[in-house]
Design an enzyme around this catalytic site. Sequence first.
Site, PDB file in Angstrom:
ATOM      1  N   PHE A 130     -29.751  15.361 -34.139  1.00 13.78           N
ATOM      2  CA  PHE A 130     -30.461  14.396 -33.300  1.00 13.78           C
ATOM      3  C   PHE A 130     -29.513  14.038 -32.144  1.00 13.78           C
ATOM      4  O   PHE A 130     -28.344  13.730 -32.380  1.00 13.78           O
ATOM      5  CB  PHE A 130     -30.766  13.156 -34.159  1.00 13.78           C
ATOM      6  CG  PHE A 130     -31.800  12.246 -33.583  1.00 13.78           C
ATOM      7  CD1 PHE A 130     -33.137  12.389 -33.938  1.00 13.78           C
ATOM      8  CD2 PHE A 130     -31.451  11.231 -32.709  1.00 13.78           C
ATOM      9  CE1 PHE A 130     -34.095  11.533 -33.424  1.00 13.78           C
ATOM     10  CE2 PHE A 130     -32.410  10.368 -32.185  1.00 13.78           C
ATOM     11  CZ  PHE A 130     -33.733  10.517 -32.539  1.00 13.78           C
ATOM     12  N   ASP A 211     -25.790  11.179 -41.500  1.00 13.51           N
ATOM     13  CA  ASP A 211     -26.866  10.409 -40.889  1.00 13.51           C
ATOM     14  C   ASP A 211     -28.121  10.666 -41.721  1.00 13.51           C
ATOM     15  O   ASP A 211     -28.664  11.774 -41.705  1.00 13.51           O
ATOM     16  CB  ASP A 211     -27.073  10.857 -39.432  1.00 13.51           C
ATOM     17  CG  ASP A 211     -28.167  10.052 -38.737  1.00 13.51           C
ATOM     18  OD1 ASP A 211     -29.029   9.483 -39.432  1.00 13.51           O
ATOM     19  OD2 ASP A 211     -28.162  10.002 -37.489  1.00 13.51           O
ATOM     20  N   TYR A 236     -36.515   1.646 -39.820  1.00 11.22           N
ATOM     21  CA  TYR A 236     -37.899   1.654 -39.326  1.00 11.22           C
ATOM     22  C   TYR A 236     -38.665   2.939 -39.614  1.00 11.22           C
ATOM     23  O   TYR A 236     -39.821   3.059 -39.252  1.00 11.22           O
ATOM     24  CB  TYR A 236     -37.939   1.358 -37.821  1.00 11.22           C
ATOM     25  CG  TYR A 236     -37.049   2.252 -36.960  1.00 11.22           C
ATOM     26  CD1 TYR A 236     -37.429   3.539 -36.619  1.00 11.22           C
ATOM     27  CD2 TYR A 236     -35.832   1.774 -36.474  1.00 11.22           C
ATOM     28  CE1 TYR A 236     -36.626   4.332 -35.834  1.00 11.22           C
ATOM     29  CE2 TYR A 236     -35.013   2.563 -35.683  1.00 11.22           C
ATOM     30  CZ  TYR A 236     -35.419   3.840 -35.369  1.00 11.22           C
ATOM     31  OH  TYR A 236     -34.610   4.627 -34.581  1.00 11.22           O
ATOM     32  N   LYS A 237     -38.018   3.903 -40.253  1.00 11.38           N
ATOM     33  CA  LYS A 237     -38.732   5.150 -40.553  1.00 11.38           C
ATOM     34  C   LYS A 237     -39.356   5.024 -41.945  1.00 11.38           C
ATOM     35  O   LYS A 237     -40.312   4.274 -42.110  1.00 11.38           O
ATOM     36  CB  LYS A 237     -37.781   6.328 -40.407  1.00 11.38           C
ATOM     37  CG  LYS A 237     -37.412   6.542 -38.928  1.00 11.38           C
ATOM     38  CD  LYS A 237     -36.387   7.611 -38.674  1.00 11.38           C
ATOM     39  CE  LYS A 237     -36.176   7.757 -37.159  1.00 11.38           C
ATOM     40  NZ  LYS A 237     -34.977   8.508 -36.821  1.00 11.38           N
ATOM     41  N   ARG A 389     -44.825  17.761 -35.963  1.00  8.26           N
ATOM     42  CA  ARG A 389     -44.287  17.249 -37.226  1.00  8.26           C
ATOM     43  C   ARG A 389     -45.369  16.464 -37.969  1.00  8.26           C
ATOM     44  O   ARG A 389     -46.045  15.606 -37.390  1.00  8.26           O
ATOM     45  CB  ARG A 389     -43.079  16.341 -36.968  1.00  8.26           C
ATOM     46  CG  ARG A 389     -41.897  17.063 -36.338  1.00  8.26           C
ATOM     47  CD  ARG A 389     -40.637  16.222 -36.389  1.00  8.26           C
ATOM     48  NE  ARG A 389     -40.850  14.868 -35.853  1.00  8.26           N
ATOM     49  CZ  ARG A 389     -39.926  13.914 -35.878  1.00  8.26           C
ATOM     50  NH1 ARG A 389     -38.738  14.135 -36.429  1.00  8.26           N
ATOM     51  NH2 ARG A 389     -40.179  12.729 -35.356  1.00  8.26           N
TER      52      ARG A 389
HETATM   53  C1  PLP Z   1     -34.282   8.152 -35.737  1.00  9.41           C
HETATM   54  C2  PLP Z   1     -32.914   8.675 -35.716  1.00  9.41           C
HETATM   55  C3  PLP Z   1     -31.912   7.991 -35.024  1.00  9.41           C
HETATM   56  C4  PLP Z   1     -32.264   6.769 -34.226  1.00  9.41           C
HETATM   57  O1  PLP Z   1     -31.187   6.046 -33.774  1.00  9.41           O
HETATM   58  P1  PLP Z   1     -31.392   4.584 -33.203  1.00  9.41           P
HETATM   59  O2  PLP Z   1     -30.021   4.160 -32.900  1.00  9.41           O
HETATM   60  O3  PLP Z   1     -32.073   3.779 -34.265  1.00  9.41           O
HETATM   61  O4  PLP Z   1     -32.275   4.660 -32.001  1.00  9.41           O
HETATM   62  C5  PLP Z   1     -30.621   8.501 -35.088  1.00  9.41           C
HETATM   63  N1  PLP Z   1     -30.339   9.635 -35.784  1.00  9.41           N
HETATM   64  C6  PLP Z   1     -31.304  10.306 -36.447  1.00  9.41           C
HETATM   65  C7  PLP Z   1     -30.971  11.557 -37.202  1.00  9.41           C
HETATM   66  C8  PLP Z   1     -32.612   9.856 -36.431  1.00  9.41           C
HETATM   67  O5  PLP Z   1     -33.567  10.519 -37.070  1.00  9.41           O
END
Ligand code: PLP
Length: 429
Positions: A130, A211, A236-237, A389
């Site tokens: 990401f 992560d 939030y996921k 997805r």
């Molecule tokens: C959703 C997600 C993020 C989001 O990061 P924020 O700091 O909350 O915006 C980071 N890394 C991964 C792998 C994600 O899926």
Amino acid sequence: MNGFTITKSCALQMDHEDPLRGFGRRFYIPQNTIYMDGNSLGLLPRAAETSLLHTLNEWKTLGIRGWLDGEPPWFYLAERLGAMAAPLVGAAPEEVIATGTTTVNIHALISSFYQPQGKKRKIIADELDFPTDIYAIKSQLALRGMDAHTDLELIPSADGRCLDEERIIACMNEETALVFLPSVLYRSGQLLDLARLVRAAHDRGIPIGFDCAHSAGAVPHHFDQWGVDFAVWCGYKYLNGGPGCCAFLYVNRNYFALQPMLSGWFGNVKERQFDMRLDFEPQHSAGGWQISSPGILGSSTLLGALGIHAEAGMEAIRSKSLLLTSYFIYLADQLLAEAPYSFRIGTPREPQRRGGHIALEREEEAWRICEALKVRGVVPDFRPPNIIRIAPVALYNTFAEVWRVVQHLREIMDREEYKKFSQQRKAIS
Ligand SMILES: *Cc1c(COP(=O)(O)O)cnc(C)c1O
């Protein structure tokens, strides 16, 4: 395979036998919608609404007294939420804290765990990461006057979808100072073998962190048992805490004495935080990595939301999640693989290598097909260049919905419905 058939009655039968079937009623499901995007933003649990309103009312009635007189006291809310989240990842309560956001937590932890020495200076990540993870790592390197060209090693992917653990391990050597990887890849949905990666890293004396934004709440983890050094994930996921709500971090108790390097007063030992001394005295727990006053409103949703996970149990959630995604793969193979449908599954087929979502790929037109799905009331999301997805979430999606999504896709292709849509992608897809 799994005794699935393509008939709707098969889906209805699985819904009937689903041990989690009552849980959907605890969520607000947008009207006339098949919501398949819980890996980006989980839906609102009724209990999260209740806990948020409860906190709002405490602010209304208690003012600043809420810090100690709230239920739970706001001053200890981050610790309370950490303790609630700990069983989801196989950690002790004091090893998890609700704080910051995922990217900020990556910064906070890498700044402590990255300790280059001599020629041991490389960080290993991967080219399918990401983007925010890579931005954070690169700026951490830049802060130390180091160079991402030489000090960041991005493990390549052979097919643009998945990573090979063997290959990652082969890159861990005496020049590696830190490994930071995702648990589940956000595009393909591949789940890495975290236990194996931890063993390999530790055999070589390298700290390793993960992560887990795309796995926490969908896939059970056993951080303590595996010996994971540190981890981050968002609220939030799959945890349904609401847009931009606070995130979590995990620090293995072996590192409680490590110095938090992005220090702030909320990481101070709580008993003496309000002595207001100018010497930082970090908490001897994951809480030491807190920085600022916690966003009480933005995290109170999690009080209600995490209770649902506790009640349903991570093992039951994982079992249903795998059945949902296996069923989707089965239907896609049966009904969407041949021309003119021509969809392909980009997610590993082995259940133990799969997170909670499916990457449905199509050489052409994936973006416009995704738009056509939305008009039909299906909410997936799109990740370039060609991935739709689909995340059927164990707590609130049904097998009948999975079945229906596949019918929608067939109809969209049969009628060439996608051709009505612009090729132009929007700001958020
Ligand atoms: C959703 C997600 C993020 C989001 O990061 P924020 O700091 O909350 O915006 C980071 N890394 C991964 C792998 C994600 O899926």
